[in-house]
Design a protein around this motif. Structure first.
Motif, PDB file in Angstrom:
ATOM      1  N   SER A  35      55.000  53.375  38.138  1.00 11.88           N
ATOM      2  CA  SER A  35      56.005  53.074  37.124  1.00 11.88           C
ATOM      3  C   SER A  35      56.235  51.571  37.047  1.00 11.88           C
ATOM      4  N   LEU A  36      56.151  51.052  35.846  1.00 10.50           N
ATOM      5  CA  LEU A  36      56.455  49.632  35.624  1.00 10.50           C
ATOM      6  C   LEU A  36      57.931  49.422  35.344  1.00 10.50           C
ATOM      7  N   LEU A  37      58.623  50.502  35.089  1.00 11.31           N
ATOM      8  CA  LEU A  37      60.032  50.446  34.739  1.00 11.31           C
ATOM      9  C   LEU A  37      60.857  50.012  35.941  1.00 11.31           C
ATOM     10  N   ASP A  38      61.687  49.024  35.755  1.00  6.67           N
ATOM     11  CA  ASP A  38      62.585  48.560  36.801  1.00  6.67           C
ATOM     12  C   ASP A  38      63.959  49.158  36.506  1.00  6.67           C
ATOM     13  N   ALA A  39      64.205  50.323  37.098  1.00  6.08           N
ATOM     14  CA  ALA A  39      65.414  51.094  36.787  1.00  6.08           C
ATOM     15  C   ALA A  39      66.693  50.307  37.045  1.00  6.08           C
ATOM     16  N   ARG A  40      66.738  49.591  38.141  1.00  4.86           N
ATOM     17  CA  ARG A  40      67.947  48.831  38.492  1.00  4.86           C
ATOM     18  C   ARG A  40      68.236  47.761  37.428  1.00  4.86           C
ATOM     19  N   VAL A  41      67.209  47.070  36.991  1.00  2.00           N
ATOM     20  CA  VAL A  41      67.377  46.016  35.984  1.00  2.00           C
ATOM     21  C   VAL A  41      67.803  46.620  34.644  1.00  2.00           C
ATOM     22  N   LEU A  42      67.156  47.720  34.265  1.00  2.00           N
ATOM     23  CA  LEU A  42      67.503  48.357  32.988  1.00  2.00           C
ATOM     24  C   LEU A  42      68.909  48.928  33.014  1.00  2.00           C
ATOM     25  N   LEU A  43      69.309  49.522  34.118  1.00  2.00           N
ATOM     26  CA  LEU A  43      70.693  50.014  34.233  1.00  2.00           C
ATOM     27  C   LEU A  43      71.696  48.868  34.085  1.00  2.00           C
ATOM     28  N   GLY A  71      74.579  54.895  27.663  1.00  2.00           N
ATOM     29  CA  GLY A  71      73.469  55.513  26.951  1.00  2.00           C
ATOM     30  C   GLY A  71      73.250  54.961  25.554  1.00  2.00           C
ATOM     31  N   VAL A  72      74.311  54.593  24.873  1.00  2.00           N
ATOM     32  CA  VAL A  72      74.187  54.037  23.518  1.00  2.00           C
ATOM     33  C   VAL A  72      73.487  52.683  23.581  1.00  2.00           C
ATOM     34  N   ILE A  73      73.879  51.873  24.546  1.00  2.00           N
ATOM     35  CA  ILE A  73      73.238  50.558  24.712  1.00  2.00           C
ATOM     36  C   ILE A  73      71.785  50.738  25.140  1.00  2.00           C
ATOM     37  N   LEU A  74      71.520  51.710  26.009  1.00  2.00           N
ATOM     38  CA  LEU A  74      70.146  51.991  26.423  1.00  2.00           C
ATOM     39  C   LEU A  74      69.288  52.327  25.206  1.00  2.00           C
ATOM     40  N   THR A  75      69.806  53.166  24.326  1.00  2.00           N
ATOM     41  CA  THR A  75      69.072  53.532  23.105  1.00  2.00           C
ATOM     42  C   THR A  75      68.791  52.300  22.255  1.00  2.00           C
ATOM     43  N   LYS A  76      69.767  51.429  22.113  1.00  2.00           N
ATOM     44  CA  LYS A  76      69.581  50.194  21.326  1.00  2.00           C
ATOM     45  C   LYS A  76      68.518  49.298  21.958  1.00  2.00           C
ATOM     46  N   ILE A  77      68.535  49.184  23.281  1.00  2.00           N
ATOM     47  CA  ILE A  77      67.535  48.371  23.979  1.00  2.00           C
ATOM     48  C   ILE A  77      66.142  48.930  23.708  1.00  2.00           C
ATOM     49  N   THR A 125      66.718  58.392  30.304  1.00  2.00           N
ATOM     50  CA  THR A 125      68.167  58.571  30.181  1.00  2.00           C
ATOM     51  C   THR A 125      68.861  57.795  31.298  1.00  2.00           C
ATOM     52  N   ILE A 126      70.141  57.607  31.142  1.00  2.00           N
ATOM     53  CA  ILE A 126      70.938  56.953  32.184  1.00  2.00           C
ATOM     54  C   ILE A 126      70.821  57.740  33.491  1.00  2.00           C
ATOM     55  N   GLU A 127      70.891  59.050  33.404  1.00  2.00           N
ATOM     56  CA  GLU A 127      70.816  59.891  34.595  1.00  2.00           C
ATOM     57  C   GLU A 127      69.470  59.710  35.310  1.00  2.00           C
ATOM     58  N   HIS A 128      68.401  59.654  34.534  1.00  2.00           N
ATOM     59  CA  HIS A 128      67.070  59.440  35.124  1.00  2.00           C
ATOM     60  C   HIS A 128      67.007  58.080  35.834  1.00  2.00           C
ATOM     61  N   LEU A 129      67.536  57.050  35.187  1.00  2.00           N
ATOM     62  CA  LEU A 129      67.538  55.712  35.803  1.00  2.00           C
ATOM     63  C   LEU A 129      68.354  55.708  37.088  1.00  2.00           C
ATOM     64  N   GLN A 130      69.487  56.389  37.071  1.00  2.00           N
ATOM     65  CA  GLN A 130      70.333  56.444  38.261  1.00  2.00           C
ATOM     66  C   GLN A 130      69.625  57.161  39.412  1.00  2.00           C
ATOM     67  N   ARG A 131      68.870  58.216  39.094  1.00  2.00           N
ATOM     68  CA  ARG A 131      68.111  58.918  40.136  1.00  2.00           C
ATOM     69  C   ARG A 131      67.021  58.027  40.715  1.00  2.00           C
ATOM     70  N   LEU A 132      66.432  57.177  39.875  1.00  2.00           N
ATOM     71  CA  LEU A 132      65.406  56.261  40.365  1.00  2.00           C
ATOM     72  C   LEU A 132      65.996  55.199  41.294  1.00  2.00           C
ATOM     73  N   VAL A 133      67.215  54.784  40.994  1.00  2.00           N
ATOM     74  CA  VAL A 133      67.873  53.759  41.801  1.00  2.00           C
ATOM     75  C   VAL A 133      68.370  54.343  43.115  1.00  2.00           C
ATOM     76  N   VAL A 134      68.955  55.527  43.078  1.00  2.00           N
ATOM     77  CA  VAL A 134      69.467  56.194  44.273  1.00  2.00           C
ATOM     78  C   VAL A 134      68.886  57.602  44.285  1.00  2.00           C
ATOM     79  N   PRO A 135      67.729  57.777  44.926  1.00  2.00           N
ATOM     80  CA  PRO A 135      67.113  59.105  44.963  1.00  2.00           C
ATOM     81  C   PRO A 135      68.057  60.136  45.555  1.00  2.00           C
ATOM     82  N   PRO A 136      68.051  61.380  45.032  1.00  2.00           N
ATOM     83  CA  PRO A 136      68.997  62.403  45.482  1.00  2.00           C
ATOM     84  C   PRO A 136      68.827  62.811  46.935  1.00  2.00           C
ATOM     85  N   ASN A 137      67.680  62.559  47.550  1.00  2.00           N
ATOM     86  CA  ASN A 137      67.473  62.958  48.938  1.00  2.00           C
ATOM     87  C   ASN A 137      67.980  61.934  49.950  1.00  2.00           C
ATOM     88  N   ILE A 138      68.598  60.857  49.476  1.00  2.00           N
ATOM     89  CA  ILE A 138      69.173  59.856  50.370  1.00  2.00           C
ATOM     90  C   ILE A 138      70.483  60.428  50.935  1.00  2.00           C
TER      91      ILE A 138
END
Length: 145
Positions: A17-25, A32-38, A124-137
């Motif tokens: 993944s090239l996506l930097d979830a922390r930076v995008l969040l 979510g509205v701002i995410l859509t605009k980005i 989605t915001i939820e997906h980005l949040q899971r990437l930043v803090v994985p649920p198994n932590i």
């Protein structure tokens, strides 16, 4: 002159993944509205700017290529630090008037931008949040802080 060059072979071994979830969040402030605009803005502006960079290279116009690379770096930095690094490297080389690596950098950037645009399309915001803090932590160790 510094020889801190990006190894093009290393760029070919980029993460899944090239996506930097922390930076995008941070860029969308968890909204979510701002995410859509980005995402809409990136989809509308990254491909034409990349075409502009390619045209500058064809004309061997280092100054115009530097400007296009600068705009690309700024836009893509909100979603991918890896792609922003390649765009920044292209900008630096163009600023020096050295276009020898530019074709490879533009090709790499083209591939990265395509991948990033696919990745962010349904993010989605939820997906980005899971990437930043994985649920198994586990947070059990925090009770003693």
């Amino acid at each position: 002159m510094s020889k801190e060059l990006i190894n093009l072979a290393d760029l070919n071994e980029r993460p899944a993944s090239l996506l930097d979830a922390r930076v995008l969040l941070a860029a969308c402030d968890g909204n979510g509205v701002i995410l859509t605009k980005i995402v809409e803005t990136l989809r509308a502006h990254l491909p034409p700017e990349l075409l502009r960079a390619e045209a500058c290279l064809q004309r061997q116009d280092a100054e115009a290529l530097r400007e296009a690379a600068h705009r690309l770096a700024g836009m893509v930095s909100a979603v991918s630090t890896a792609a922003a690094s390649v765009a920044s490297k292209l900008e630096d080389q163009a600023a020096l008037g050295d276009l020898t690596e530019a074709p490879e950098l533009i090709q790499q950037l083209d591939e990265m931008i395509r991948d990033v645009l696919v990745e962010v399309e349904h993010t989605t915001i939820e997906h980005l949040q899971r990437l930043v803090v994985p649920p198994n932590i586990s947070t059990q160790g925090r009770a003693h802080e």
